[in-house]
Design a protein around this motif. Structure first.
Motif, mmCIF file in Angstrom:
data_model
loop_
_atom_site.group_PDB
_atom_site.id
_atom_site.type_symbol
_atom_site.label_atom_id
_atom_site.label_comp_id
_atom_site.label_asym_id
_atom_site.label_seq_id
_atom_site.Cartn_x
_atom_site.Cartn_y
_atom_site.Cartn_z
ATOM 1 N N VAL A 116 6.183 4.251 8.558
ATOM 2 C CA VAL A 116 6.150 3.264 7.468
ATOM 3 C C VAL A 116 7.319 3.541 6.541
ATOM 4 O O VAL A 116 7.608 4.699 6.206
ATOM 5 N N LEU A 118 9.827 1.692 3.070
ATOM 6 C CA LEU A 118 10.093 0.635 2.096
ATOM 7 C C LEU A 118 11.592 0.380 2.023
ATOM 8 O O LEU A 118 12.398 1.294 2.222
ATOM 9 N N VAL A 143 7.866 -3.852 3.208
ATOM 10 C CA VAL A 143 7.193 -2.754 3.906
ATOM 11 C C VAL A 143 7.400 -2.962 5.404
ATOM 12 O O VAL A 143 7.103 -4.039 5.936
ATOM 13 N N ILE A 145 6.572 -1.440 9.286
ATOM 14 C CA ILE A 145 5.751 -0.540 10.103
ATOM 15 C C ILE A 145 6.348 -0.520 11.500
ATOM 16 O O ILE A 145 6.518 -1.565 12.132
ATOM 17 N N THR A 158 -4.618 -3.880 7.384
ATOM 18 C CA THR A 158 -3.619 -3.235 6.521
ATOM 19 C C THR A 158 -3.581 -3.886 5.142
ATOM 20 O O THR A 158 -3.520 -5.110 5.016
ATOM 21 N N VAL A 160 -1.797 -3.466 1.100
ATOM 22 C CA VAL A 160 -0.783 -2.842 0.251
ATOM 23 C C VAL A 160 -1.186 -3.039 -1.208
ATOM 24 O O VAL A 160 -1.540 -4.149 -1.618
ATOM 25 N N TYR A 195 6.216 -8.101 -0.406
ATOM 26 C CA TYR A 195 5.187 -8.194 -1.440
ATOM 27 C C TYR A 195 5.827 -8.259 -2.825
ATOM 28 O O TYR A 195 6.891 -7.676 -3.064
ATOM 29 N N THR A 210 0.978 1.903 -2.372
ATOM 30 C CA THR A 210 0.092 2.480 -1.360
ATOM 31 C C THR A 210 -0.019 1.541 -0.163
ATOM 32 O O THR A 210 -0.335 0.358 -0.327
ATOM 33 N N VAL A 211 0.249 2.073 1.023
ATOM 34 C CA VAL A 211 0.066 1.322 2.264
ATOM 35 C C VAL A 211 -1.174 1.880 2.938
ATOM 36 O O VAL A 211 -1.172 3.012 3.427
ATOM 37 N N ASP A 212 -2.219 1.082 2.927
ATOM 38 C CA ASP A 212 -3.536 1.507 3.399
ATOM 39 C C ASP A 212 -3.828 0.807 4.723
ATOM 40 O O ASP A 212 -4.132 -0.385 4.758
ATOM 41 N N TYR A 213 -3.751 1.561 5.816
ATOM 42 C CA TYR A 213 -3.933 0.971 7.132
ATOM 43 C C TYR A 213 -5.393 0.635 7.429
ATOM 44 O O TYR A 213 -5.705 -0.332 8.092
#
Length: 228
Positions: A116, A118, A143, A145, A158, A160, A195, A210-213
């Protein structure tokens, strides 16, 4: 006794005898009419019973439909391949865990096979076109991936998020400005999403992305100064 008197007596006896026969016939016919066994049955009449009846279980046949799930996972898809990095407790994330924060410009790993990163982090004037959205100073970023595994990677869970300042104040995304991820990434491919989150100008020096999968792996956290 005279002949005429005898004739009268004989006639009376005959009348009484006939009357008795008639009465007997009436009684017999009446009893026969009240006998249930003598009543004719009607094949078209339904009969009812108080006894419980068993109901046959339905089995699928011609014309029956079996309900199937509306969506099935794509062949070869798994939640997230590879081993996960170490993490610490992080309330608010799907897994309850998050990796140690890295700089905004530093690539990170969701797992050993999924990266991941940015780029394009910038201070912008965000335009709130959606319901409840407010235009104003914002931070926009991309972002990416990267799926270096041999499996298709599902991205439907996913999420963000952005917080800012010393109190980690949450920002409400300008969803109308989003260019989101596809539902999945093929093996060996990269997907990118854009985003925009409102952040006061004076707070843009301390932003946390925060990138929350999802529940299967710790979230990746990027932290740093958005306005440079």
């Amino acid at each position: 006794m005279s002949v005429s008197r005898r004739a009268v007596i004989t006639t009376a006896s005959i009348v009484v005898g006939v009357a008795l026969v008639v009465v007997l016939l009436v009684v017999v016919l009446t009893n026969a009419g009240n006998d249930p066994a003598a009543q004719p049955t009607n094949s078209g009449t339904a009969t009812y019973s108080d006894a419980p009846t068993s109901r046959a279980s339905a089995t699928p046949g011609a014309g029956s439909a079996t309900i199937e799930p509306t969506e099935k996972p794509a062949a070869g898809t798994q939640s997230v391949p590879g081993s996960t990095p170490s993490a610490t407790a992080e309330p608010g994330t799907s897994s309850g865990l998050a990796q140690e924060p890295v700089d905004l410009g530093t690539p990170a790993k969701l797992t050993s096979q999924v990266g991941v990163s940015l780029d394009g982090v910038a201070s912008v004037s965000g335009k709130g076109d959606g319901v409840g959205e407010v235009s104003g100073p914002s931070v926009r970023f991309n972002v990416s991936i990267d799926n270096s595994s041999s499996k298709t990677l599902d991205l439907t869970s996913t999420v963000v998020n952005v917080t800012y300042g010393s109190d980690d104040t949450p920002s409400n995304e300008l969803v109308s400005q989003r260019k989101g991820f596809p539902n999945s990434i093929a093996a060996g491919k990269t997907a990118t999403a854009t985003y925009t989150f409102p952040v006061p100008t004076k707070e843009q020096g301390d932003v946390r992305i925060t990138v929350d999968y999802g529940t299967s792996v710790p979230a990746v956290v990027f932290q740093g100064e958005a306005a440079k």
